[in-house]
Design a protein around this motif. Structure first.
Motif, PDB file in Angstrom:
ATOM      1  N   SER A  74       0.792  -1.260  -0.038  1.00  0.00           N
ATOM      2  CA  SER A  74       0.133   0.064   0.005  1.00  0.00           C
ATOM      3  C   SER A  74       0.744   1.240  -0.115  1.00  0.00           C
ATOM      4  O   SER A  74       0.418   2.423  -0.364  1.00  0.00           O
ATOM      5  CB  SER A  74      -0.899  -0.066   1.331  1.00  0.00           C
ATOM      6  N   ARG A  75       2.051   1.165   0.221  1.00  0.00           N
ATOM      7  CA  ARG A  75       3.111   2.473   0.210  1.00  0.00           C
ATOM      8  C   ARG A  75       4.099   2.315  -0.409  1.00  0.00           C
ATOM      9  O   ARG A  75       4.528   3.494  -0.791  1.00  0.00           O
ATOM     10  CB  ARG A  75       3.202   2.457   2.043  1.00  0.00           C
ATOM     11  N   ILE A  76       4.784   1.318  -0.333  1.00  0.00           N
ATOM     12  CA  ILE A  76       6.263   1.316  -1.003  1.00  0.00           C
ATOM     13  C   ILE A  76       6.316   1.786  -2.373  1.00  0.00           C
ATOM     14  O   ILE A  76       5.423   1.351  -3.287  1.00  0.00           O
ATOM     15  CB  ILE A  76       6.956  -0.013  -0.653  1.00  0.00           C
ATOM     16  N   ILE A  77       7.277   2.556  -2.735  1.00  0.00           N
ATOM     17  CA  ILE A  77       7.408   2.779  -4.319  1.00  0.00           C
ATOM     18  C   ILE A  77       8.072   1.578  -4.833  1.00  0.00           C
ATOM     19  O   ILE A  77       9.192   0.741  -4.521  1.00  0.00           O
ATOM     20  CB  ILE A  77       8.618   3.845  -4.182  1.00  0.00           C
ATOM     21  N   LEU A  78       7.640   1.350  -5.975  1.00  0.00           N
ATOM     22  CA  LEU A  78       8.064   0.172  -6.952  1.00  0.00           C
ATOM     23  C   LEU A  78       8.799   0.738  -8.043  1.00  0.00           C
ATOM     24  O   LEU A  78       8.387   1.553  -8.675  1.00  0.00           O
ATOM     25  CB  LEU A  78       6.780  -0.416  -7.347  1.00  0.00           C
ATOM     26  N   SER A  79      10.206   0.220  -8.127  1.00  0.00           N
ATOM     27  CA  SER A  79      10.855   0.493  -9.280  1.00  0.00           C
ATOM     28  C   SER A  79      11.621  -0.521  -9.955  1.00  0.00           C
ATOM     29  O   SER A  79      11.470  -1.667  -9.762  1.00  0.00           O
ATOM     30  CB  SER A  79      12.045   1.557  -8.620  1.00  0.00           C
ATOM     31  N   THR A  80      12.374  -0.262 -10.992  1.00  0.00           N
ATOM     32  CA  THR A  80      13.259  -1.191 -11.660  1.00  0.00           C
ATOM     33  C   THR A  80      14.534  -1.109 -11.562  1.00  0.00           C
ATOM     34  O   THR A  80      15.229   0.001 -10.823  1.00  0.00           O
ATOM     35  CB  THR A  80      12.982  -1.230 -13.099  1.00  0.00           C
ATOM     36  N   ALA A  81      15.217  -2.122 -11.483  1.00  0.00           N
ATOM     37  CA  ALA A  81      16.918  -2.045 -11.029  1.00  0.00           C
ATOM     38  C   ALA A  81      17.470  -2.114 -12.348  1.00  0.00           C
ATOM     39  O   ALA A  81      18.631  -2.882 -12.437  1.00  0.00           O
ATOM     40  CB  ALA A  81      16.994  -2.937  -9.945  1.00  0.00           C
ATOM     41  N   THR A  82      16.821  -2.180 -13.457  1.00  0.00           N
ATOM     42  CA  THR A  82      17.040  -1.760 -14.722  1.00  0.00           C
ATOM     43  C   THR A  82      16.040  -2.165 -15.710  1.00  0.00           C
ATOM     44  O   THR A  82      15.317  -3.084 -15.677  1.00  0.00           O
ATOM     45  CB  THR A  82      18.102  -2.421 -15.255  1.00  0.00           C
ATOM     46  N   THR A  83      15.390  -1.032 -16.295  1.00  0.00           N
ATOM     47  CA  THR A  83      14.634  -1.271 -17.510  1.00  0.00           C
ATOM     48  C   THR A  83      15.337  -1.217 -18.742  1.00  0.00           C
ATOM     49  O   THR A  83      16.010  -0.189 -18.918  1.00  0.00           O
ATOM     50  CB  THR A  83      13.345  -0.253 -17.675  1.00  0.00           C
ATOM     51  N   MET A 112      16.333   3.499 -16.055  1.00  0.00           N
ATOM     52  CA  MET A 112      16.689   2.932 -17.336  1.00  0.00           C
ATOM     53  C   MET A 112      18.314   2.483 -17.383  1.00  0.00           C
ATOM     54  O   MET A 112      19.031   3.145 -16.753  1.00  0.00           O
ATOM     55  CB  MET A 112      16.801   4.130 -18.437  1.00  0.00           C
ATOM     56  N   GLY A 113      18.577   1.633 -17.979  1.00  0.00           N
ATOM     57  CA  GLY A 113      19.927   1.129 -18.295  1.00  0.00           C
ATOM     58  C   GLY A 113      20.183   0.265 -19.595  1.00  0.00           C
ATOM     59  O   GLY A 113      19.086  -0.169 -20.163  1.00  0.00           O
ATOM     60  N   ARG A 114      21.393  -0.327 -19.784  1.00  0.00           N
ATOM     61  CA  ARG A 114      21.574  -0.872 -21.216  1.00  0.00           C
ATOM     62  C   ARG A 114      21.910  -2.314 -20.649  1.00  0.00           C
ATOM     63  O   ARG A 114      21.796  -3.268 -21.441  1.00  0.00           O
ATOM     64  CB  ARG A 114      23.039  -0.325 -21.645  1.00  0.00           C
ATOM     65  N   VAL A 178      12.205   9.202 -13.662  1.00  0.00           N
ATOM     66  CA  VAL A 178      13.304   8.223 -14.325  1.00  0.00           C
ATOM     67  C   VAL A 178      14.675   8.405 -13.632  1.00  0.00           C
ATOM     68  O   VAL A 178      15.020   9.712 -13.655  1.00  0.00           O
ATOM     69  CB  VAL A 178      13.283   8.482 -15.911  1.00  0.00           C
ATOM     70  N   TRP A 179      15.085   7.311 -13.387  1.00  0.00           N
ATOM     71  CA  TRP A 179      16.605   7.314 -13.089  1.00  0.00           C
ATOM     72  C   TRP A 179      17.427   6.558 -14.222  1.00  0.00           C
ATOM     73  O   TRP A 179      16.801   5.736 -14.597  1.00  0.00           O
ATOM     74  CB  TRP A 179      16.842   6.490 -11.714  1.00  0.00           C
ATOM     75  N   HIS A 180      18.630   7.347 -14.516  1.00  0.00           N
ATOM     76  CA  HIS A 180      19.330   6.664 -15.444  1.00  0.00           C
ATOM     77  C   HIS A 180      20.465   5.876 -14.826  1.00  0.00           C
ATOM     78  O   HIS A 180      21.269   6.512 -14.128  1.00  0.00           O
ATOM     79  CB  HIS A 180      19.982   7.558 -16.542  1.00  0.00           C
ATOM     80  N   GLY A 181      20.350   4.534 -14.829  1.00  0.00           N
ATOM     81  CA  GLY A 181      21.521   3.756 -14.217  1.00  0.00           C
ATOM     82  C   GLY A 181      23.044   3.431 -15.176  1.00  0.00           C
ATOM     83  O   GLY A 181      22.726   2.887 -16.285  1.00  0.00           O
ATOM     84  N   ALA A 189      25.552   9.298 -17.943  1.00  0.00           N
ATOM     85  CA  ALA A 189      25.563  10.653 -16.987  1.00  0.00           C
ATOM     86  C   ALA A 189      25.321  11.832 -17.542  1.00  0.00           C
ATOM     87  O   ALA A 189      24.332  12.577 -17.123  1.00  0.00           O
ATOM     88  CB  ALA A 189      26.912  10.742 -16.045  1.00  0.00           C
ATOM     89  N   GLU A 190      25.681  11.767 -18.703  1.00  0.00           N
ATOM     90  CA  GLU A 190      25.309  13.134 -19.505  1.00  0.00           C
ATOM     91  C   GLU A 190      23.832  12.991 -20.060  1.00  0.00           C
ATOM     92  O   GLU A 190      23.197  14.174 -19.772  1.00  0.00           O
ATOM     93  CB  GLU A 190      26.144  13.166 -20.777  1.00  0.00           C
ATOM     94  N   GLN A 191      23.327  12.053 -20.475  1.00  0.00           N
ATOM     95  CA  GLN A 191      22.017  12.047 -20.543  1.00  0.00           C
ATOM     96  C   GLN A 191      21.058  12.296 -19.499  1.00  0.00           C
ATOM     97  O   GLN A 191      20.105  12.826 -19.604  1.00  0.00           O
ATOM     98  CB  GLN A 191      21.727  10.576 -21.400  1.00  0.00           C
ATOM     99  N   ALA A 192      21.312  11.691 -18.306  1.00  0.00           N
ATOM    100  CA  ALA A 192      20.587  12.036 -17.111  1.00  0.00           C
ATOM    101  C   ALA A 192      20.479  13.530 -16.840  1.00  0.00           C
ATOM    102  O   ALA A 192      19.517  14.302 -16.521  1.00  0.00           O
ATOM    103  CB  ALA A 192      20.867  11.152 -15.836  1.00  0.00           C
ATOM    104  N   ALA A 193      21.553  14.177 -17.047  1.00  0.00           N
ATOM    105  CA  ALA A 193      21.965  15.561 -16.748  1.00  0.00           C
ATOM    106  C   ALA A 193      21.070  16.294 -17.638  1.00  0.00           C
ATOM    107  O   ALA A 193      20.508  17.301 -17.199  1.00  0.00           O
ATOM    108  CB  ALA A 193      23.565  15.987 -16.884  1.00  0.00           C
ATOM    109  N   TYR A 194      21.146  15.993 -18.811  1.00  0.00           N
ATOM    110  CA  TYR A 194      20.639  16.764 -20.105  1.00  0.00           C
ATOM    111  C   TYR A 194      19.082  16.785 -19.577  1.00  0.00           C
ATOM    112  O   TYR A 194      18.251  17.883 -20.000  1.00  0.00           O
ATOM    113  CB  TYR A 194      20.665  16.009 -21.236  1.00  0.00           C
TER     114      TYR A 194
END
Length: 381
Positions: A74-83, A112-114, A178-181, A189-194
């Motif tokens: 009911s509360r916790i954030i659900l994320s990916t540890a890479t999409t 997001m990640g490769r 979105v987090w860029h991993g 890192a540049e993409q995340a910053a942009y």
């Protein structure tokens, strides 16, 4: 919540080196659900799940699993540890995670990640030599799909889009954060910053000095692109631990798992690895002190996730680890806030992003019904 604390899993199906037991795929998935439920129970903020398409992993469809977990929490954030932004179609990512966002009541973001599996590229019709370019182009499209109702687009790696509307639209018109991993790619890192997005450095295998350099690059470029001072960049870190109340017991119990782990077994000794990376094997106090020390290298940050269930650790042991984490959680939160400047942004949530936008939740449907033959619809006036 100024700093989000959580756990992540990469979903490996690995033999327990102490007895040879290998969980079935079904059992491994149920164990992942148990870990997510335990994360909410002990008061963590985030549970994150990796994406893989090859043995020995089991998480090929994170949105399916996270949707199931959303219904049980009911509360916790659900994320990916890479999409996998490189091999997934950005149109499908836009649809799947908007859907999950609605069904979870906004409790979703994604990283997001490769990925780290080379063969996945040809399996999905992609060329690994284009990995960086795929990540850049696909995310550019995804970013637009979540922010523009009707998209016309043409690129190198997929067919063009003409008058396309991704459905459902993001909840409250607020796209999932979105987090860029990345571990080693300055382009990410540049993409995340942009874009002014978050940058997550999963530093579980790397010296903290390397992590520091990558995060400094991201912070510098975040400020360059006009999103605010470098100290306001949104940073996340990975980490891992194995705890017992007595540090000697932790070392003795974890050693066979470390020595045989597919990712680092049969390489450096556990002592060498713990001295050179953030892996901490010891008492809860040692884990607390080591984690709080990360700020000295990377500054104040917004998310800390720990790899919790891997290398064949039985679910009973994993849940015991989480109980110990729960015990130090108040001190960990307090330590991360001590001396934190008031202007440092909190970790983004759906509620905070909605408040910052100044928008109000809107349940109205703003499209014509369209043409079921061509699939085209136009925005109403």
């Amino acid at each position: 919540m100024p700093v989000q604390l959580g756990v992540f899993t990469v979903s490996d199906v690995t033999p327990d080196p102490t007895n040879g037991v290998i969980p079935s795929e079904h059992q491994r998935l149920m164990n992942i659900v148990a870990v997510a439920e335990k994360a909410e129970e002990i008061g963590l903020d985030v549970f994150a799940l990796g994406e893989h398409h090859n043995p020995p992993f089991v998480s090929s469809s994170p949105t399916t699993t996270l949707g199931y977990i959303a219904a049980r929490t009911s509360r916790i954030i659900l994320s990916t540890a890479t999409t996998l932004i490189t091999t997934n179609d950005p149109v499908k990512i836009a649809e799947d995670y908007s859907m999950l966002q609605h069904l979870s009541g906004g409790r979703v973001d994604l990283m997001m990640g490769r990925g780290n599996t080379g063969p996945v590229y040809p399996w999905f019709g992609r060329d690994i030599r284009e990995g960086i370019n795929l990540a850049l182009e696909n995310y550019d499209l995804l970013h637009r799909l979540w922010r523009e109702d009707v998209v016309d687009w043409q690129g190198k790696f997929r067919t063009p889009l003409n008058g396309f509307t991704s459905i459902p639209r993001p909840l409250d018109d607020i796209p999932p954060f979105v987090w860029h991993g990345s571990i080693r790619s300055p382009q990410i890192a540049e993409q995340a910053a942009y874009y002014g997005d978050g940058f997550f450095h999963n530093n579980i295998f790397w010296p903290i000095d390397h992590t520091q350099r990558m995060i400094e690059l991201y912070r510098t470029r975040f400020e360059h692109y006009g999103h605010g001072p470098a100290s306001h960049a949104i940073v996340g870190l990975g980490g891992q631990f194995f705890m017992r109340r007595n540090s000697q017991d932790a070392v003795r119990e974890f050693r066979p798992y470390f020595d045989n782990a597919p990712v680092y077994g049969h390489g450096p000794s556990m002592e060498e690895f713990t001295s050179g990376t953030p892996l901490t094997v010891g008492s809860p106090q040692q884990v607390l002190e080591r984690t709080l020390g990360f700020r000295q290298k990377v500054g104040d940050y917004q998310r800390q996730l720990f790899l919790i269930d891997h290398a064949g650790l039985p679910i009973k042991t994993v849940l015991e680890q989480m109980d110990l984490l729960g015990e130090i959680l108040p001190d960990l939160r307090a330590g991360l806030l001590e001396g934190r400047p008031a202007d440092i942004p909190d970790a983004p949530t759906h509620a905070s992003l909605l408040a910052a936008s100044g928008a109000q939740p809107d349940d109205s449907y703003r499209f014509e019904t369209g043409d079921n033959v061509t699939g085209l619809a136009s925005r109403t006036a």
